[in-house]
Design a protein around this motif. Structure first.
Motif, PDB file in Angstrom:
ATOM      1  N   VAL A 209      49.845  33.870  31.052  1.00  0.00           N
ATOM      2  CA  VAL A 209      48.745  33.201  30.276  1.00  0.00           C
ATOM      3  C   VAL A 209      49.320  31.978  29.531  1.00  0.00           C
ATOM      4  CG1 VAL A 209      46.942  33.630  29.036  1.00  0.00           C
ATOM      5  CG2 VAL A 209      47.417  35.328  30.702  1.00  0.00           C
TER       6      VAL A 209
ATOM      7  N   ASN B 218      41.933  36.056  41.007  1.00  0.00           N
ATOM      8  CA  ASN B 218      41.638  35.980  39.570  1.00  0.00           C
ATOM      9  C   ASN B 218      42.734  35.915  38.430  1.00  0.00           C
ATOM     10  OD1 ASN B 218      38.886  36.871  39.926  1.00  0.00           O
ATOM     11  ND2 ASN B 218      39.471  38.932  40.278  1.00  0.00           N
ATOM     12  N   GLN B 219      43.862  36.279  38.950  1.00  0.00           N
ATOM     13  CA  GLN B 219      45.129  36.204  38.241  1.00  0.00           C
ATOM     14  C   GLN B 219      45.580  34.687  37.946  1.00  0.00           C
ATOM     15  OE1 GLN B 219      48.848  38.281  39.095  1.00  0.00           O
ATOM     16  NE2 GLN B 219      49.867  36.097  39.573  1.00  0.00           N
TER      17      GLN B 219
ATOM     18  N   THR C 260      43.099  32.202  38.312  1.00  0.00           N
ATOM     19  CA  THR C 260      42.232  31.317  37.589  1.00  0.00           C
ATOM     20  C   THR C 260      42.655  31.674  35.967  1.00  0.00           C
ATOM     21  OG1 THR C 260      40.473  33.263  37.793  1.00  0.00           O
ATOM     22  CG2 THR C 260      40.636  31.436  39.173  1.00  0.00           C
ATOM     23  N   ARG C 261      42.781  32.752  35.703  1.00  0.00           N
ATOM     24  CA  ARG C 261      43.165  33.177  34.184  1.00  0.00           C
ATOM     25  C   ARG C 261      44.405  32.171  33.998  1.00  0.00           C
ATOM     26  NH1 ARG C 261      42.084  38.527  35.932  1.00  0.00           N
ATOM     27  NH2 ARG C 261      44.066  38.940  36.506  1.00  0.00           N
TER      28      ARG C 261
ATOM     29  N   LYS D 166      43.306  28.616  33.286  1.00  0.00           N
ATOM     30  CA  LYS D 166      42.724  28.094  32.342  1.00  0.00           C
ATOM     31  C   LYS D 166      43.265  27.412  31.133  1.00  0.00           C
ATOM     32  CE  LYS D 166      40.735  31.516  30.144  1.00  0.00           C
ATOM     33  NZ  LYS D 166      39.798  32.693  29.745  1.00  0.00           N
TER      34      LYS D 166
END
Length: 591
Positions: free
Chosen positions: A164, A250-251, A253-254, A257
């Motif tokens: 992230v 999903n990983q 898209t996180r 961001k």
């Protein structure tokens, strides 16, 4: 009982009679003609330009020549065992992508005017190759941070950890993601799991394996990139599952961001996304940002830009791009700018959903020409179904009516194999609630063929499907484009548009996502019944089912018609001679 010889002679005589009769062949011809007369793109075909039959001939001859071209697709005799170099037109997208780029048919798809892009998530129009250079730029050199969900102290953790990125104030306490004692817990108030991105890149080991190493990215960026995109290895490996593919998505898209959501890049991104669409002959788009996070940071990490600030940036950058294009006499290439569909996850509790609905209304009141719809996003095989929020959504629609504002629903629905709305009960299918809540369009509609009654109701209510065929393949709804139900959905008489969903995640190593060209290419090779009239109809429907005003739709269709005519001339000028020289018994005789 008949004599065997007599029976044999009777059969032979009956066959001779049938051979001399044209009745069966006439009946068959009438059947084919009747089906072709009522084909789903009949409207576009009826309005064909004089140049379109020639364009049709060229495109289909090139398509069929490439289907059998061993230098391009490596097709083998049907009994042969394929090796690792074999490609298959209409087969797995990422396995074929390197050769699709060499295809004349793909170059034609790139040149084709595509109308509007109606289902694309905000963060993923551009690939990470375009974003990483900004993340190491001078404005965020001391503020771009990274955390991982596991300490990167073993090779196993490099494979398992998520990443992230986030812009934080430069006085943020720094940790070491590579230390065995690293604590990744971001919710612990006594712990700071963040490491300065520049330090992370310097410390990253050189021997970590990466599937792809795009030019211009260092080892740490290549590793982080593979946490963000769908790769051949993580989508086609023999242990991957549908849920696993969604987990990778999903990983991604996180991780994406943090690369987009800070002030300078957010502003830059709008213009670059428009450039990407214009290059790909898209005239207008409706973007879907996730707006549950209410702010993004300034580059120094000390200020927060709320939703109003973000929407203001979008308006300013769109206007800036429009002004520049108008000055160059090119405004018709992107005449209507962008609109925003407010998105929030379908996993949140009802009180939070009510707050999200209120925020959407407030944003619409502040930006009436920008906000054009509301959507619930996330995997449909997880709680909650649209029906879980039905009372809130009915109340939202009634409030919009009272306020005399229009925020139509554009729900993701039918993007599912089980089609049970996050349960094991088929009555919970989101396709029912999308109909009852008067959706303007639905995202995907993959499972709609399970519902013959709903098909008729969707047609009656003029609900358009936003098809995303490459996305559906890579998230394991189907194995390849030939298995996708798009031909049956179209044949059922449903209006559909083509969309990329998340091109920045789905294109492999690239600096250009080719916003919609791959989707148009895929449907042309995925169904032998697809024609250029079909391409044209899909593009026209994208204009007709957009959130543009009636006047803008009329103007958009006129612009498209002019562009389509130029496209047909270009196809003949560029590939007419080549197509005429193709010779093979397998090619269609269209002269």
């Amino acid at each position: 009982m008949s004599n065997p010889e007599e029976t044999k002679e009777l059969l032979a005589e009956s066959i001779r009679t049938a051979q001399s009769s044209h009745e069966y062949r006439q009946d068959r011809g009438k059947l084919l003609a009747a089906e072709k007369e009522g084909v789903w793109y009949a409207g576009a075909r009826a309005q064909a330009l004089p140049s379109e039959p020639r364009t049709q001939e060229i495109v289909l001859r090139i398509r069929e020549s490439e289907r059998i071209d061993p230098t391009l697709y490596g097709n083998l005799p049907s009994e042969a065992v394929p090796d690792s170099s074999t490609r298959d037109m209409g087969g797995r997208f990422l396995a074929n992508k390197s050769r699709i780029a060499e295809s004349r048919l793909f170059k034609i798809a790139q040149r084709m005017p595509k109308g509007c892009h109606l289902h694309i998530h905000f963060n993923s129009e551009l690939p990470p190759e375009e974003l990483f250079p900004h993340a190491r730029g001078s404005t965020v050199l001391q503020t771009m941070h990274v955390r991982t969900t596991k300490p990167l102290s073993s090779r196993e953790n490099f494979a398992l950890a998520e990443v992230v990125l986030s812009v934080l104030p430069k006085d943020t306490k720094n940790s070491d993601c590579f230390a065995p004692e690293y604590n990744p817990d971001a919710k612990d108030p006594n712990n700071s799991p963040w490491m300065l991105w520049s330090d992370f890149r310097k410390s990253f080991p050189s021997d970590v394996d990466c599937e792809e190493t795009p030019e211009g990215l260092d080892k740490a960026e290549c590793w982080a990139r593979e946490k963000m995109v769908v790769t051949r290895r993580n989508t086609y490996n023999d242990v991957q599952t549908h849920n696993g593919a969604w987990a990778c998505f999903n990983q991604g898209t996180r991780a994406f961001k943090g690369l987009v959501n800070y002030e300078s890049v957010y502003r830059w991104y709008i213009g670059k996304a428009i450039d990407s669409m214009v290059r790909d002959r898209v005239m207008y788009a409706e973007l879907r940002p996730m707006l549950m996070d209410k702010s993004i940071p300034s580059d120094d990490g000390t200020r927060k830009l709320d939703l109003k600030d973000q929407m203001t940036i979008i308006c300013e950058e769109v206007q800036k791009k429009r002004d520049a294009m108008e000055k160059q006499g090119e405004l018709d290439r992107f005449p209507f700018g962008l609109k925003i569909i407010y998105c929030t996850p379908r996993s949140i509790p009802k009180p939070k959903m009510q707050s999200e609905l209120n925020d959407c209304i407030q944003l619409k009141l502040q930006f009436p020409d920008l906000i054009c719809g509301f959507d619930l996003v996330g995997a449909e095989d997880r709680p909650n179904s649209i029906g879980f929020y039905a009372d809130l959504l009915v109340g939202f629609a009634a409030t919009c009516k009272s306020l005399k504002i229009s925020i139509p629903f554009m729900f993701h629905a039918g993007e599912s194999l089980l089609d049970t709305g996050g349960s094991f009960n088929p009555d919970n299918s989101n396709l029912y609630d999308a109909l009852l809540l008067n959706c303007k369009r639905i995202g995907h509609g993959y499972a709609l063929l399970k519902h013959p009654l709903l098909i008729e109701r969707y047609k009656k209510q003029d609900i358009c499907l936003e098809l995303c065929p490459i996305s559906n393949e890579l998230l394991h709804l189907c194995g390849n484009i030939r298995e996708h139900p798009f031909p049956a959905l179209l044949a059922a008489g449903l209006h559909c548009t083509l969309n990329a969903d998340n091109p920045g995640l789905y294109r492999g190593a690239t600096h250009d996502s080719s916003s919609l060209s791959y989707e148009f290419y895929q449907v042309m090779v995925g169904d032998t019944r697809m024609t250029i009239h079909g391409w044209k109809q899909l593009a026209q429907w994208s204009i007709e089912h957009s959130c543009l005003s009636a006047a803008d739709k009329e103007r958009g269709l006129k612009i498209f018609q002019k562009d389509w005519e130029e496209f047909c001339v270009w196809v003949d000028d560029t590939y007419g001679g080549y197509a005429d020289n193709l010779t093979s018994p397998a090619l269609p005789n269209l002269s």
